[in-house]
Design an enzyme around this catalytic site. Structure first.
Site, short mmCIF file in Angstrom:
data_model
loop_
_atom_site.label_atom_id
_atom_site.label_comp_id
_atom_site.label_asym_id
_atom_site.label_seq_id
_atom_site.Cartn_x
_atom_site.Cartn_y
_atom_site.Cartn_z
N ASN A 1 7.00 2.28 -6.12
CA ASN A 1 5.57 2.88 -6.63
C ASN A 1 5.15 4.16 -6.29
OD1 ASN A 1 5.24 0.16 -7.84
ND2 ASN A 1 4.38 -0.39 -6.02
N ASP B 1 2.03 5.44 -4.32
CA ASP B 1 0.92 4.76 -3.69
C ASP B 1 -0.34 6.06 -3.91
OD1 ASP B 1 2.28 2.63 -3.27
OD2 ASP B 1 2.24 3.07 -1.16
N GLY C 1 9.90 -2.33 -2.61
CA GLY C 1 11.59 -2.29 -2.45
C GLY C 1 11.99 -0.82 -2.03
N ASN D 1 10.09 1.00 0.00
CA ASN D 1 9.88 1.10 1.16
C ASN D 1 10.78 0.35 2.37
OD1 ASN D 1 7.49 2.14 0.62
ND2 ASN D 1 6.41 0.69 0.93
N GLU E 1 8.57 -7.89 -6.60
CA GLU E 1 7.62 -6.87 -7.31
C GLU E 1 8.38 -6.36 -8.51
OE1 GLU E 1 4.33 -4.78 -4.74
OE2 GLU E 1 6.40 -3.79 -4.94
N GLY F 1 1.95 -10.54 15.96
CA GLY F 1 3.61 -10.44 16.47
C GLY F 1 4.30 -11.27 15.25
N ALA G 1 3.03 -1.01 4.60
CA ALA G 1 4.50 -0.74 4.75
C ALA G 1 4.79 -1.49 6.32
CB ALA G 1 5.29 0.63 4.59
N ALA G 2 3.91 -1.83 6.86
CA ALA G 2 4.22 -2.42 8.21
C ALA G 2 5.44 -3.65 7.94
CB ALA G 2 3.27 -2.96 9.06
N GLY G 3 5.10 -4.47 7.22
CA GLY G 3 6.08 -5.50 6.91
C GLY G 3 7.59 -4.98 6.27
N ASP G 4 7.26 -3.91 5.45
CA ASP G 4 8.68 -3.35 4.88
C ASP G 4 9.39 -2.99 6.12
OD1 ASP G 4 7.35 -4.18 2.37
OD2 ASP G 4 6.55 -2.42 2.00
O1 RIB Z 1 4.54 -3.21 1.03
C1 RIB Z 1 3.33 -1.94 0.66
C2 RIB Z 1 3.88 -1.65 -0.57
O2 RIB Z 1 3.07 -2.42 -1.41
C3 RIB Z 1 2.83 -0.26 -1.04
O3 RIB Z 1 3.60 0.77 -0.65
C4 RIB Z 1 2.27 -0.59 -2.42
O4 RIB Z 1 3.53 0.24 -3.43
C5 RIB Z 1 2.98 -2.17 -2.79
O5 RIB Z 1 4.40 -2.03 -3.58
#
Ligand code: RIB
Length: 314
Positions: free
Chosen positions: A15, A17, A45, A47, A143, A229, A253-256
């Site tokens: 994506n 953003d 994906g 990220n 996604e 955490g 993007a913290a989770g990614d």
């Molecule tokens: O996890 C964050 C992402 O979620 C963003 O970068 C956005 O594009 C969405 O897909």
């Protein structure tokens, strides 16, 4: 650590953003003045692929963009991280995915995604098998179409490639997918959607979620708890990994980031606890920078961040 780099295939979204910094998001019917606007490469994906690559993995991305400038920019960004984008197709009829990301002064965000070409991902089974053969891990989210996620998991299992699933955004999972997942990483929202439990502030509940996910067929489960955490659960039990307190700029993007770091550490034969510990160190760095891909740390940056509380058995 072994000498040859871990190998990861990532099937997922790309994506562009559109990041708006606002003091606070508008209430219903309200207009607020924003502060800044930026176009930043993102998509769960992409990220996660970037996070794996910055940890030193050899990464191949599978996805779909539109025949537009955003698509080219996103593929170029991945290629700059050394990611193989030959399996990112261009859809002639759909635009590249876009996410509207509103970031409040607190660092918390709200995201609306327009799937565009991501929603048209269509796998060629032979090409997929070629891509997955020899890969250690397949990383996926929700996604892209669910049927493609299921197909990829089936092919990966056949080829002995482990599956890491981030069921985000939360959607009902096909029954057949559960037992194909080796590692599942969920946040509080996804945990609640999949199990009905709310682990928000309680690591013990997160451990119970982990046990439930394992009972559903997943081998290793991690529940992320934002500023609190994460809790990791595998056959040997659960461990709680507190996060340090930091000044949050943007949690996007913290989770990614976390998922990529955990995946690559597991591919390097580290234990789940050690992998999650590293994931916390990386995501703590991520939240201190605005935007998705620009905020994802490298392995060297992650290793330098040693200011993390000790983890414990639950
Ligand atoms: O996890 C964050 C992402 O979620 C963003 O970068 C956005 O594009 C969405 O897909």
């Amino acid at each position: 650590m072994t000498d040859s780099p871990p190998t990861v295939v990532c099937l997922g979204s790309l994506n562009m953003d559109l990041v708006l910094q606002v003091q606070r998001v508008p209430a219903e019917g309200e207009t607020v003045q924003g502060e800044t606007i930026r176009y930043v490469p993102g998509g769960k994906g992409a990220n996660q692929a970037v996070s794996c690559a910055r940890q030193g993995a050899r990464v191949s991305m599978i996805g779909r963009v539109g025949p537009d400038h955003h698509g080219t920019t996103l593929c170029d960004a991945l290629a700059q991280d050394g990611i193989d984008v030959r399996n990112v197709a261009t859809d002639p009829h759909e635009p590249t995915g876009v996410a509207l990301v509103m970031v409040e002064a607190t660092g918390l965000n709200r995201i609306v995604v327009i799937a565009g070409a991501n929603g048209k991902v269509q796998l060629d089974e032979a090409q997929l098998a070629h891509c997955l053969s020899g890969a250690q891990f397949l990383v996926m989210q929700f996604e892209v179409p669910m049927a493609q996620v299921l197909l990829a998991a089936q092919v990966a299992r056949r080829l002995g490639c482990k599956v890491v699933l981030n069921p985000s955004p939360a959607k009902p999972m096909p029954e057949a997918l559960w037992s194909l997942v080796d590692v599942m990483i969920v946040n509080e929202t996804e945990a609640h959607f999949l199990t009905g439990m709310s682990p928000d502030t309680d690591p013990q509940v997160a451990a119970e979620v982990g046990r439930q996910l394992r009972a559903n067929g997943v081998s290793q489960a991690v529940v992320t708890l934002g500023a609190l955490g994460a809790v990791a659960t595998d056959s040997s039990g659960s461990t709680y990994h507190p996060a340090p307190h930091v000044q949050v700029v943007d949690t996007t993007a913290a989770g990614d980031t976390f998922l990529g770091v955990v995946t690559v550490a597991l591919a390097r034969q580290q234990s789940l606890s050690a992998s999650v510990d590293l994931g916390i160190r990386a995501s703590t760095l991520c939240v201190q920078t605005l935007g998705a891909q620009p905020s994802i740390p490298t392995l060297a940056q992650t290793l330098r961040n040693t200011a993390v509380p000790a983890w414990s058995h639950l």
